[in-house]
Design a protein around this motif. Sequence first.
Motif, PDB file in Angstrom:
ATOM      1  N   LEU A 274     -18.427   7.956  17.287  1.00  0.00           N
ATOM      2  CA  LEU A 274     -19.348   6.923  17.756  1.00  0.00           C
ATOM      3  C   LEU A 274     -20.746   7.097  17.159  1.00  0.00           C
ATOM      4  O   LEU A 274     -21.427   6.117  16.824  1.00  0.00           O
ATOM      5  CB  LEU A 274     -19.423   6.960  19.278  1.00  0.00           C
ATOM      6  N   ALA A 275     -21.198   8.362  17.048  1.00  0.00           N
ATOM      7  CA  ALA A 275     -22.514   8.599  16.457  1.00  0.00           C
ATOM      8  C   ALA A 275     -22.538   8.189  14.992  1.00  0.00           C
ATOM      9  O   ALA A 275     -23.514   7.594  14.500  1.00  0.00           O
ATOM     10  CB  ALA A 275     -22.890  10.077  16.597  1.00  0.00           C
ATOM     11  N   ALA A 276     -21.456   8.462  14.251  1.00  0.00           N
ATOM     12  CA  ALA A 276     -21.381   8.072  12.854  1.00  0.00           C
ATOM     13  C   ALA A 276     -21.359   6.560  12.717  1.00  0.00           C
ATOM     14  O   ALA A 276     -22.021   5.980  11.833  1.00  0.00           O
ATOM     15  CB  ALA A 276     -20.138   8.685  12.214  1.00  0.00           C
ATOM     16  N   ALA A 277     -20.603   5.887  13.590  1.00  0.00           N
ATOM     17  CA  ALA A 277     -20.550   4.427  13.534  1.00  0.00           C
ATOM     18  C   ALA A 277     -21.908   3.820  13.840  1.00  0.00           C
ATOM     19  O   ALA A 277     -22.319   2.818  13.240  1.00  0.00           O
ATOM     20  CB  ALA A 277     -19.502   3.908  14.518  1.00  0.00           C
ATOM     21  N   HIS A 278     -22.637   4.431  14.765  1.00  0.00           N
ATOM     22  CA  HIS A 278     -23.953   3.897  15.124  1.00  0.00           C
ATOM     23  C   HIS A 278     -24.934   4.028  13.964  1.00  0.00           C
ATOM     24  O   HIS A 278     -25.753   3.132  13.726  1.00  0.00           O
ATOM     25  CB  HIS A 278     -24.488   4.633  16.352  1.00  0.00           C
ATOM     26  N   THR A 279     -24.894   5.118  13.241  1.00  0.00           N
ATOM     27  CA  THR A 279     -25.797   5.303  12.111  1.00  0.00           C
ATOM     28  C   THR A 279     -25.499   4.301  10.994  1.00  0.00           C
ATOM     29  O   THR A 279     -26.371   4.003  10.190  1.00  0.00           O
ATOM     30  CB  THR A 279     -25.673   6.729  11.550  1.00  0.00           C
ATOM     31  N   GLN A 280     -24.258   3.781  10.961  1.00  0.00           N
ATOM     32  CA  GLN A 280     -23.892   2.804   9.943  1.00  0.00           C
ATOM     33  C   GLN A 280     -24.097   1.373  10.423  1.00  0.00           C
ATOM     34  O   GLN A 280     -23.694   0.424   9.773  1.00  0.00           O
ATOM     35  CB  GLN A 280     -22.430   2.996   9.539  1.00  0.00           C
ATOM     36  N   GLY A 281     -24.691   1.236  11.621  1.00  0.00           N
ATOM     37  CA  GLY A 281     -24.994  -0.095  12.125  1.00  0.00           C
ATOM     38  C   GLY A 281     -23.896  -0.731  12.931  1.00  0.00           C
ATOM     39  O   GLY A 281     -24.009  -1.902  13.295  1.00  0.00           O
ATOM     40  N   SER A 282     -22.838  -0.007  13.241  1.00  0.00           N
ATOM     41  CA  SER A 282     -21.733  -0.552  14.035  1.00  0.00           C
ATOM     42  C   SER A 282     -21.935  -0.173  15.493  1.00  0.00           C
ATOM     43  O   SER A 282     -22.067   1.018  15.816  1.00  0.00           O
ATOM     44  CB  SER A 282     -20.386  -0.006  13.535  1.00  0.00           C
ATOM     45  N   TYR A 283     -21.934  -1.155  16.373  1.00  0.00           N
ATOM     46  CA  TYR A 283     -22.097  -0.905  17.803  1.00  0.00           C
ATOM     47  C   TYR A 283     -20.704  -0.852  18.417  1.00  0.00           C
ATOM     48  O   TYR A 283     -20.066  -1.875  18.619  1.00  0.00           O
ATOM     49  CB  TYR A 283     -22.931  -2.019  18.449  1.00  0.00           C
ATOM     50  N   LEU A 284     -20.234   0.330  18.705  1.00  0.00           N
ATOM     51  CA  LEU A 284     -18.875   0.499  19.223  1.00  0.00           C
ATOM     52  C   LEU A 284     -18.848   0.924  20.680  1.00  0.00           C
ATOM     53  O   LEU A 284     -17.786   1.070  21.258  1.00  0.00           O
ATOM     54  CB  LEU A 284     -18.129   1.555  18.387  1.00  0.00           C
ATOM     55  N   VAL A 285     -20.016   1.170  21.278  1.00  0.00           N
ATOM     56  CA  VAL A 285     -20.043   1.660  22.651  1.00  0.00           C
ATOM     57  C   VAL A 285     -20.065   0.478  23.605  1.00  0.00           C
ATOM     58  O   VAL A 285     -21.003  -0.307  23.598  1.00  0.00           O
ATOM     59  CB  VAL A 285     -21.269   2.563  22.894  1.00  0.00           C
ATOM     60  N   GLY A 286     -19.044   0.366  24.440  1.00  0.00           N
ATOM     61  CA  GLY A 286     -18.996  -0.639  25.495  1.00  0.00           C
ATOM     62  C   GLY A 286     -19.391  -0.001  26.805  1.00  0.00           C
ATOM     63  O   GLY A 286     -18.750   0.931  27.253  1.00  0.00           O
ATOM     64  N   GLY A 287     -20.411  -0.504  27.489  1.00  0.00           N
ATOM     65  CA  GLY A 287     -20.870   0.137  28.707  1.00  0.00           C
ATOM     66  C   GLY A 287     -21.784   1.293  28.379  1.00  0.00           C
ATOM     67  O   GLY A 287     -22.416   1.344  27.335  1.00  0.00           O
ATOM     68  N   SER A 288     -21.881   2.240  29.293  1.00  0.00           N
ATOM     69  CA  SER A 288     -22.714   3.415  29.067  1.00  0.00           C
ATOM     70  C   SER A 288     -21.996   4.352  28.110  1.00  0.00           C
ATOM     71  O   SER A 288     -20.883   4.096  27.663  1.00  0.00           O
ATOM     72  CB  SER A 288     -22.998   4.106  30.398  1.00  0.00           C
ATOM     73  N   TRP A 289     -22.650   5.505  27.817  1.00  0.00           N
ATOM     74  CA  TRP A 289     -22.016   6.486  26.924  1.00  0.00           C
ATOM     75  C   TRP A 289     -20.872   7.243  27.583  1.00  0.00           C
ATOM     76  O   TRP A 289     -20.143   7.958  26.935  1.00  0.00           O
ATOM     77  CB  TRP A 289     -23.050   7.476  26.413  1.00  0.00           C
ATOM     78  N   GLY A 290     -20.741   7.088  28.915  1.00  0.00           N
ATOM     79  CA  GLY A 290     -19.651   7.748  29.626  1.00  0.00           C
ATOM     80  C   GLY A 290     -20.155   8.641  30.735  1.00  0.00           C
ATOM     81  O   GLY A 290     -20.049   9.865  30.650  1.00  0.00           O
ATOM     82  N   LEU A 291     -20.696   8.018  31.790  1.00  0.00           N
ATOM     83  CA  LEU A 291     -21.225   8.809  32.902  1.00  0.00           C
ATOM     84  C   LEU A 291     -20.108   9.529  33.649  1.00  0.00           C
ATOM     85  O   LEU A 291     -20.279  10.665  34.096  1.00  0.00           O
ATOM     86  CB  LEU A 291     -22.012   7.901  33.858  1.00  0.00           C
ATOM     87  N   ALA A 292     -18.948   8.865  33.803  1.00  0.00           N
ATOM     88  CA  ALA A 292     -17.817   9.507  34.471  1.00  0.00           C
ATOM     89  C   ALA A 292     -17.341  10.720  33.673  1.00  0.00           C
ATOM     90  O   ALA A 292     -17.028  11.776  34.238  1.00  0.00           O
ATOM     91  CB  ALA A 292     -16.681   8.500  34.655  1.00  0.00           C
TER      92      ALA A 292
END
Length: 400
Positions: free
Chosen positions: A89-107
């Motif tokens: 997810l961090a790699a995708a974010h640096t490339q401009g891809s938003y792949l996180v739905g919701g929070s980063w995972g509080l549960a």
Amino acid sequence: MNVRGLRRWWVRLGQLAGLAVIGLLGLFDLRFGNFEGMSTAAVLLTLARIGLAAATVVVWLPLYRQGSRRLPVLALVVGGASLSVTLVLAAAHTQGSYLVGGSWGLAESAGLLAVVFVVVRRGEPRSATAAALVAGLAVAGLPLRAGTENAYVIFALIQALGAAGAAGAGLYLRTMATGRERAVALVRAEQRAEFARDLHDFIAHHVTGIVVQAQGARFVAEQDPQRVITALEQIERAGAETMSSMRRMVGILRNPEAAPDAPLAPLAGVADLAPLLEGFNGVARVPARLHVDGTLEGLPIEVSTSAYRVVMEGLTNARQHASDARAVDVFVRRTPQWLLVRVADDGSSSRAAPGRGHGFGLIGLTERIRALGGTITAGPGVTGGWVLDATLPLDRAVAR
């Protein structure tokens, strides 16, 4: 319900609370997500985060034995999987891809914190260190799934502190439990040494009597044959009692789990109860009274010494915890098959139950009585005060 059962009940209650928290955080992760325009990869990653949160529950929920080898392995697997998803997810974010739905995972964050705590508390020491480190890194890295801006870095530092706190709490509880186990083991070793001394004194006493009776029988054999028969009967009884008690006490010495603990003291039995109470009355403000029902002669040595220690423990507890008591009553009753001992005071009953607190007297006394086949209980009396009850078998056949 005994102390161990009560402790397990509280652990389960805490686990149910943890499950409720993780469930609510999971709903938060799904409810406030932005799923519009998500690709198939993004959906799969979202499902993976939910699956990882559920996987943490599988890791920390069971009750593991101390030093578990399986727990660190499971923690490594879950922590490694969480780190892998974070890197993707961090790699995708640096490339401009938003792949996180919701929070980063509080549960998932809450679940991994619980994993860190449990693996430090219960895991096998060498592998638990690596497992806790991986799970801690996974917790710290979760906020970076949403980005590397300052706000997410701050959240990452906060979760890293949370992981350190969980590890510290687990290590503290582990250290406390280890210290208590070592203390109990030390006192048990002392008790095994005391049993060995009791065995030596008991055998020496009876063997000396057997020798004296045999010598006397030899001298009176011609003048009074009937006295020889009486002496032989006494020798037979003494020998049988010696062998029976020796087998029982040697069995206790050979079994480390059955070796109880008690203060090291010279051999003393029910015949010494009157001097014991006199000494107690000489230093305590609470008067102690002795009530005896039945003869106390001819008791097995291990029963006599254990009964003495029951009374000694009861008087000690009354002196320490019942300063407001007006009297302490010691009851000793002999039945055909049992010796019943009770120490009761009329003071305050708000004191620790057996096995709780810092003392080991009742722990060792309980194991000593059980090793002989008897029972012991301690608790508030029906009419108030505190009562210590013990039942000791006089015949091995009735021992439970």
